[in-house]
Design an enzyme around this catalytic site. Structure first.
Site, PDB file in Angstrom:
ATOM      1  N   ARG A   1       0.718  -1.293  -0.061  1.00  0.00           N
ATOM      2  CA  ARG A   1       0.103   0.104   0.009  1.00  0.00           C
ATOM      3  C   ARG A   1       0.832   1.295   0.103  1.00  0.00           C
ATOM      4  NH1 ARG A   1      -3.071  -3.468   3.675  1.00  0.00           N
ATOM      5  NH2 ARG A   1      -5.010  -4.031   2.480  1.00  0.00           N
TER       6      ARG A   1
ATOM      7  N   LYS B   1       1.605  11.493 -10.189  1.00  0.00           N
ATOM      8  CA  LYS B   1       0.670  10.372 -10.899  1.00  0.00           C
ATOM      9  C   LYS B   1       1.518   9.360 -11.439  1.00  0.00           C
ATOM     10  CE  LYS B   1      -2.706  13.147 -13.499  1.00  0.00           C
ATOM     11  NZ  LYS B   1      -3.149  13.549 -14.708  1.00  0.00           N
TER      12      LYS B   1
ATOM     13  N   GLU C   1       5.482  18.662 -24.382  1.00  0.00           N
ATOM     14  CA  GLU C   1       4.877  18.847 -23.149  1.00  0.00           C
ATOM     15  C   GLU C   1       5.404  20.077 -22.469  1.00  0.00           C
ATOM     16  OE1 GLU C   1       2.808  17.424 -21.591  1.00  0.00           O
ATOM     17  OE2 GLU C   1       2.521  15.124 -22.102  1.00  0.00           O
TER      18      GLU C   1
ATOM     19  N   LYS D   1       4.447  22.662 -13.655  1.00  0.00           N
ATOM     20  CA  LYS D   1       3.865  21.498 -13.158  1.00  0.00           C
ATOM     21  C   LYS D   1       3.834  21.462 -11.521  1.00  0.00           C
ATOM     22  CE  LYS D   1       3.102  16.618 -13.767  1.00  0.00           C
ATOM     23  NZ  LYS D   1       2.996  15.610 -14.745  1.00  0.00           N
TER      24      LYS D   1
ATOM     25  N   GLU E   1      -5.857  16.138  -8.988  1.00  0.00           N
ATOM     26  CA  GLU E   1      -6.595  16.482 -10.121  1.00  0.00           C
ATOM     27  C   GLU E   1      -8.232  16.899  -9.919  1.00  0.00           C
ATOM     28  OE1 GLU E   1      -5.279  15.073 -14.279  1.00  0.00           O
ATOM     29  OE2 GLU E   1      -6.918  13.951 -13.648  1.00  0.00           O
TER      30      GLU E   1
ATOM     31  N   ARG F   1      -5.435  20.944 -11.662  1.00  0.00           N
ATOM     32  CA  ARG F   1      -4.626  20.197 -12.246  1.00  0.00           C
ATOM     33  C   ARG F   1      -5.138  19.716 -13.661  1.00  0.00           C
ATOM     34  NH1 ARG F   1      -0.599  15.503  -9.591  1.00  0.00           N
ATOM     35  NH2 ARG F   1       0.277  14.837 -11.376  1.00  0.00           N
TER      36      ARG F   1
ATOM     37  N   ASN G   1      -3.532  18.526 -18.816  1.00  0.00           N
ATOM     38  CA  ASN G   1      -3.771  17.526 -19.562  1.00  0.00           C
ATOM     39  C   ASN G   1      -4.135  18.345 -21.146  1.00  0.00           C
ATOM     40  OD1 ASN G   1      -3.910  14.880 -18.634  1.00  0.00           O
ATOM     41  ND2 ASN G   1      -5.401  15.773 -17.178  1.00  0.00           N
TER      42      ASN G   1
ATOM     43  N   HIS H   1      -4.394  16.273 -24.519  1.00  0.00           N
ATOM     44  CA  HIS H   1      -4.013  14.918 -24.022  1.00  0.00           C
ATOM     45  C   HIS H   1      -5.449  14.239 -24.295  1.00  0.00           C
ATOM     46  CE1 HIS H   1      -0.596  16.365 -22.270  1.00  0.00           C
ATOM     47  NE2 HIS H   1      -0.184  15.129 -21.776  1.00  0.00           N
TER      48      HIS H   1
ATOM     49  N   HIS I   1      -4.441  10.828 -26.115  1.00  0.00           N
ATOM     50  CA  HIS I   1      -4.654   9.577 -25.793  1.00  0.00           C
ATOM     51  C   HIS I   1      -5.300   8.680 -26.532  1.00  0.00           C
ATOM     52  CE1 HIS I   1      -3.319  10.791 -21.234  1.00  0.00           C
ATOM     53  NE2 HIS I   1      -2.575  10.772 -22.020  1.00  0.00           N
TER      54      HIS I   1
ATOM     55  N   HIS J   1       4.404   9.762 -27.315  1.00  0.00           N
ATOM     56  CA  HIS J   1       3.507  10.455 -26.563  1.00  0.00           C
ATOM     57  C   HIS J   1       3.393  11.981 -26.869  1.00  0.00           C
ATOM     58  CE1 HIS J   1       1.070  11.968 -23.250  1.00  0.00           C
ATOM     59  NE2 HIS J   1       1.863  12.584 -22.775  1.00  0.00           N
TER      60      HIS J   1
END
Length: 361
Positions: free
Chosen positions: A118, A140, A182, A223, A233, A237, A241, A244, A248, A260
């Site tokens: 965990r 992330k 990016e 960032k 997010e 946040r 994206n 994106h 994606h 990417h």
């Protein structure tokens, strides 16, 4: 900029950016660790060996595992293999993971660290521009499944991020340029100085120069500022994206054969075209996107080999599974001006299709 720059992400961790800072990695492993798992991309084998030696000097017991290349690493099967390695080596909650490689490696390494017992500490060591400015910073983590990219994951802030600019010398130019998408994204959503610096493509892609380090530091700062305000997010946040949603979808439909950053470049063009048709921006800002990306050698159009309508059906279905979607409502990050991001929710289907047609090669 000075030789080494340290950017603090909230009260949680540092991002160290400089040349020759790989030697700092082992010392960034939190106190109390006895063992460290070093997961690395294939091209980083020699650097991983150096990290293992440094870990041993620090009194740590290193275990190294080479991962499949790029997105092939981000699977349940690879994660399960690493969990088995951790179990066999007796890793406890105070032990740590070091992820050395590009964005796929840092995503997977962070995910394995987040899920083992965990949560155990992870030190991210990105070796690509993409990894430095995006994947390794912000906490992330995730893996891909057949139905989409990064649909399985968790938020797990690292103990530290160490960006050794010397590692970029191993990077093929096409990958370096793709990572700059990016960076350009950060320019459009927050820091216009990035766009001015990136306009000198020769300087922006010179690994040994002073402009690329500044671009990386500025993108990391963008960032860091955003994730400090919104780790999970919940709101702000989402601006990270930008581009994106379509990107994606392109990656998924292509079987992750697209880089990417290349997909993000086309994704920014798509959402710029969508925003213009929705009355948010004018044609001048759309052209600013195209010029900024083309100057760096990034793609601004999408070629379809086959049925254009069938491809749109696949892309539209993939966008429907985007993490920003709420119910059946597509939500995009868009702009009203440079450094003025907003949300565009539920655009008409005719506008979605028109933006697609606008970016077709």
């Amino acid at each position: 900029m000075s030789d080494t720059k340290v950017i603090r992400v909230g009260d949680d961790y540092d991002v160290v950016i400089g040349r020759g800072v790989l030697s700092e990695v082992a010392s960034r492993v939190p106190d109390g660790a006895q063992r460290v798992l070093i997961v690395h991309a294939p091209v980083m084998a020699a650097a991983a060996e150096r990290l293992a030696e440094q870990a041993a000097v620090q009194g740590l017991e290193p275990t190294s595992v080479e991962l499949p290349d790029a997105e092939a690493a981000k699977t349940v099967d690879v994660a399960a293999r690493l969990w088995a390695v951790l179990a066999e080596a007796g890793f406890t909650r105070t032990d740590a993971v070091i992820a050395l490689g590009g964005g796929a490696t840092t995503d997977l390494g962070g995910f394995v660290a987040a899920t083992w017992l965990r949560g155990v500490p992870v030190v991210q060591v990105p070796s690509t521009v993409l990894g430095m400015v995006d994947a390794a910073v912000g906490g992330k983590t995730g893996i891909n499944i057949a139905e989409g990219k990064n649909l399985v994951g968790s938020f797990h802030p690292p103990a530290a991020v160490v960006c050794d600019l010397d590692l970029l010398r191993t990077l093929p130019r096409a990958d370096l340029v793709a990572g700059l998408a990016e960076v350009v994204k950060c320019g459009f959503i927050s820091d216009p100085q990035i766009l001015r610096l990136a306009a000198d493509a020769e300087a922006a892609t010179d690994v040994d120069g002073s402009v690329l380090p500044e671009l990386i530091a500025r993108a990391v700062q963008v960032k860091a500022d955003v994730v400090t305000s919104d780790l999970r997010e919940a709101g702000l946040r989402e601006i990270l994206n930008y581009g994106h949603t379509f990107a994606h979808a392109v990656e998924q439909v292509s079987g992750f054969s697209w880089r990417h950053g290349d997909a993000v470049a086309v994704g920014m063009m798509y959402v710029a075209e969508l925003a213009r048709r929705s009355g948010l921006i004018d044609e001048l800002l759309v052209e600013q996107h195209r010029e900024a990306l083309q100057l760096l050698g990034l793609p601004t159009s999408y070629a379809v080999d086959g049925d254009v309508d069938a491809r749109w059906t696949a892309l539209r279905a993939a966008m429907g599974r985007d993490k920003k979607t709420r119910g059946s409502t597509l939500r995009f990050v868009a702009l009203t001006a440079v450094a003025a991001p907003t949300r565009l929710a539920g655009p008409d289907e005719t506008l979605l299709r028109a933006a697609y047609e606008a970016v077709l090669a």
